[in-house]
Design an enzyme around this catalytic site. Sequence first.
Site, short mmCIF file in Angstrom:
data_model
loop_
_atom_site.label_atom_id
_atom_site.label_comp_id
_atom_site.label_asym_id
_atom_site.label_seq_id
_atom_site.Cartn_x
_atom_site.Cartn_y
_atom_site.Cartn_z
NE ARG A 20 -3.52 10.82 38.68
CZ ARG A 20 -2.96 11.77 39.28
NH1 ARG A 20 -3.70 12.40 40.27
NH2 ARG A 20 -1.35 12.13 39.13
NE ARG A 69 -4.88 16.22 40.53
CZ ARG A 69 -3.72 15.81 40.90
NH1 ARG A 69 -2.82 16.91 40.95
NH2 ARG A 69 -3.42 14.58 41.21
CG HIS A 99 -3.66 11.37 44.55
ND1 HIS A 99 -2.72 11.19 45.32
CD2 HIS A 99 -3.44 11.93 43.34
CE1 HIS A 99 -1.82 12.04 44.89
NE2 HIS A 99 -2.16 12.22 43.42
CD GLU A 127 2.31 13.02 35.37
OE1 GLU A 127 1.37 13.81 35.69
OE2 GLU A 127 3.33 12.93 36.34
CG HIS A 186 -2.57 7.99 42.53
ND1 HIS A 186 -1.91 6.99 42.01
CD2 HIS A 186 -1.75 9.14 42.17
CE1 HIS A 186 -1.17 7.31 41.06
NE2 HIS A 186 -1.08 8.52 41.27
C1 LIG Z 1 1.75 11.82 47.06
C2 LIG Z 1 1.36 12.99 46.07
C3 LIG Z 1 1.79 13.14 44.89
C4 LIG Z 1 1.50 14.28 44.16
N1 LIG Z 1 1.81 14.42 42.90
C5 LIG Z 1 1.41 15.54 41.98
C6 LIG Z 1 2.22 15.80 40.90
O1 LIG Z 1 3.12 15.16 40.45
N2 LIG Z 1 1.76 16.90 40.26
C7 LIG Z 1 0.76 17.85 40.89
O2 LIG Z 1 0.18 18.62 40.04
N3 LIG Z 1 0.27 17.64 42.05
C8 LIG Z 1 0.62 16.41 42.75
N4 LIG Z 1 0.01 16.10 43.81
C9 LIG Z 1 -0.83 17.11 44.34
C10 LIG Z 1 -0.20 18.39 44.97
O3 LIG Z 1 0.88 17.86 45.36
C11 LIG Z 1 -1.40 19.09 45.97
O4 LIG Z 1 -2.34 19.22 45.35
C12 LIG Z 1 -0.63 20.34 45.91
O5 LIG Z 1 0.73 20.28 46.48
C13 LIG Z 1 -1.32 21.23 47.03
O6 LIG Z 1 -0.75 22.29 47.32
P1 LIG Z 1 -1.24 23.30 48.47
O7 LIG Z 1 -0.45 24.35 48.82
O8 LIG Z 1 -2.80 23.69 48.27
O9 LIG Z 1 -1.51 22.35 49.98
P2 LIG Z 1 -0.31 21.52 50.73
O10 LIG Z 1 1.28 21.57 49.91
O11 LIG Z 1 -0.79 20.22 51.33
O12 LIG Z 1 0.17 22.48 51.94
C14 LIG Z 1 -1.02 22.73 52.85
C15 LIG Z 1 -0.29 23.42 53.96
O13 LIG Z 1 -1.54 23.83 54.94
C16 LIG Z 1 -0.85 23.57 56.19
N5 LIG Z 1 -2.34 23.36 56.91
C17 LIG Z 1 -3.22 22.34 56.85
N6 LIG Z 1 -4.27 22.69 57.85
C18 LIG Z 1 -3.80 23.74 58.54
C19 LIG Z 1 -4.44 24.58 59.77
N7 LIG Z 1 -5.40 24.05 60.32
N8 LIG Z 1 -3.43 25.38 60.18
C20 LIG Z 1 -2.23 25.92 59.85
N9 LIG Z 1 -1.79 25.07 58.75
C21 LIG Z 1 -2.49 24.14 58.07
C22 LIG Z 1 -0.24 22.23 56.03
O14 LIG Z 1 0.51 21.87 57.26
C23 LIG Z 1 0.70 22.53 55.04
O15 LIG Z 1 1.58 23.31 55.09
C24 LIG Z 1 0.45 15.09 44.60
C25 LIG Z 1 -0.05 15.00 45.92
C26 LIG Z 1 0.28 13.80 46.70
C27 LIG Z 1 -0.25 13.87 47.79
#
Ligand SMILES: Cc1cc2nc3c(=O)[nH]c(=O)nc-3n(C[C@H](O)[C@H](O)[C@H](O)COP(=O)(O)OP(=O)(O)OC[C@H]3O[C@@H](n4cnc5c(N)ncnc54)[C@H](O)[C@@H]3O)c2cc1C
Length: 530
Positions: free
Chosen positions: A280, A376, A341, A114, A234
């Site tokens: 990016r 990032r 993003h 990538e 993004h």
């Molecule tokens: C379309 C897209 C494509 C991506 N592609 C990539 C990729 O290919 N590779 C990569 O490394 N990263 C990628 N990313 C980034 C990556 O997906 C995220 O940074 C990562 O998944 C974040 O994980 P997390 O566990 O921190 O948060 P999340 O996976 O967003 O989980 C957050 C959780 O917290 C919960 N939550 C939020 N607020 C509250 C609240 N007040 N009370 C209770 N629960 C709450 C939500 O419901 C959710 O369950 C991408 C992101 C997107 C949007």
Amino acid sequence: MQGTVLVIGSGVAGLTYALKVAEFARVILITKKEDTESNTNYAQGGIAAVMAPEDALEFHVRDTLVAGAGLCHRDAVEQMVREGPSLVRQLIEWGARFSLDAGAETPRLSLGREGGHSHHRIVHAQDLTGREVERTLITAVQNHPNIEVHEHHAALELITAERDGVREVLGVTALDRRNDRVQAVFADATLLATGGAGHVYLYTTNPSIATGDGVAIAHRAGARIANMEFIQFHPTTLYHPEARSFLISEAVRGDGGILKLRDGTPFMDAYHPMASLAPRDVVARAIDSELQRTGDDYVHLDVTHLSPEFTKSRFPNIYARCLELGIDITRDPIPVVPAAHYSCGGVLTDLEGRASLGRLYAVGEAACTGVHGANRLASNSLLEALVFADHAAADTRELLRQRRAPPESADDRTLEANDEVRRSREVSPPFVAQLRLLVQTLMWAHVGIVRSDRRLQQAQREVEILREAVESLFAASRVTVELMELRNITQVAWLIIECALRRKESRGLNFNSDHPERDDTHWVKDTIIE
Ligand SMILES: Cc1cc2nc3c(=O)[nH]c(=O)nc-3n(C[C@H](O)[C@H](O)[C@H](O)COP(=O)(O)OP(=O)(O)OC[C@H]3O[C@@H](n4cnc5c(N)ncnc54)[C@H](O)[C@@H]3O)c2cc1C
């Protein structure tokens, strides 16, 4: 069992931490919607990890530092890169099915490449990597006897108390969306894993849960927040009225996609030696500047020169979604625009995922670990979440081993949230939606890809007025998820603007036309808000 640990969020960060902590403690996991609804579930590209013999840890470290534009914490980057591969293998042991190299004699991971990566190192499950990671982790969590999952529970405020001059977190107040009741959840340690804040902006690739709740909640409780000015846009979101946040993965450029103007002219050569494979921020700014120059609404990402079989098998999800919308990407170029993003900043933590308040951890997109610096590198975020969840879990084990009871009484201020259910006045949902749109539009127009002091100051004045109005509403009305999200979005908007105003230079994702140069004399430091 050594105690109770509260996990807020069911993305890669929360689930990984929960599984590890459940080996020695009881885990209560709350999540705002259904357990799979997270940014994680939408990740397409993959997880960056050094798995190929021709790759090396120092190359991945170097690529990450280059993308981070001088602001990454080297120790955090080295920790992530060094420990990442074994945690990817652990995911495979837990049941993740990643794509394999079709041509290899013995099964071998297929490694994509990538933007910004010097080597092939993206472990992926076709273009649905996040869904596969989420599926694997949710299955393991659901089968774990020590983990209770409470869906539709939204965290509102941290419950804190002070002991010996140190503020410690005792748990949260949370709104049960199904019966509108606010309750307090107490624990020996709390993890914020609430993900990103894309919905602070009008256009975003993030699902609707990404409203920056963890950052806003932590800030209100007095935790340190860092680097919120570094919002990654993004470069390539599908431009289509019916699919506003559908992302066209970075991997499409990695595997040969070329950015072109609508008349078919490639333009990235003029902006960066890596052309369409540039980092990016460079690509997003280049598109922004081409759109302003031409007056067009979008540019094209072209894969029509690749073999249709390859395109369909490498990007089945993108191919199918575009086809549904009438775009056959094997024949037609894909119309794309940038969208908010990823948030590089967040709750400031150390290498163990510890926030600045006692008994509080933050991991994943809600955290600022120092890994991403000013930008990032693609596919480093899932990896960061795996590695720092692992560290935070090990540190939690130590914390619980010390068997130091949490301070007894919580501040009255935070427990007042229990009264919120009794408030009878409900703010009308369309009014909340209207205020939300106001904040998002303001942020898109004034605090987007290219910023200026004047526009930031204007945005700050307007957000401060909105923030006051929203706080008064919140204090006087029945709590709903929509109102609490509006409050958090407005607060995070304020934090982004405040950080962007403080940084008088352009670096990585923060481009300010009044300070267009990078200033290594004064600004090789994080922007920290106490
Ligand atoms: C379309 C897209 C494509 C991506 N592609 C990539 C990729 O290919 N590779 C990569 O490394 N990263 C990628 N990313 C980034 C990556 O997906 C995220 O940074 C990562 O998944 C974040 O994980 P997390 O566990 O921190 O948060 P999340 O996976 O967003 O989980 C957050 C959780 O917290 C919960 N939550 C939020 N607020 C509250 C609240 N007040 N009370 C209770 N629960 C709450 C939500 O419901 C959710 O369950 C991408 C992101 C997107 C949007």
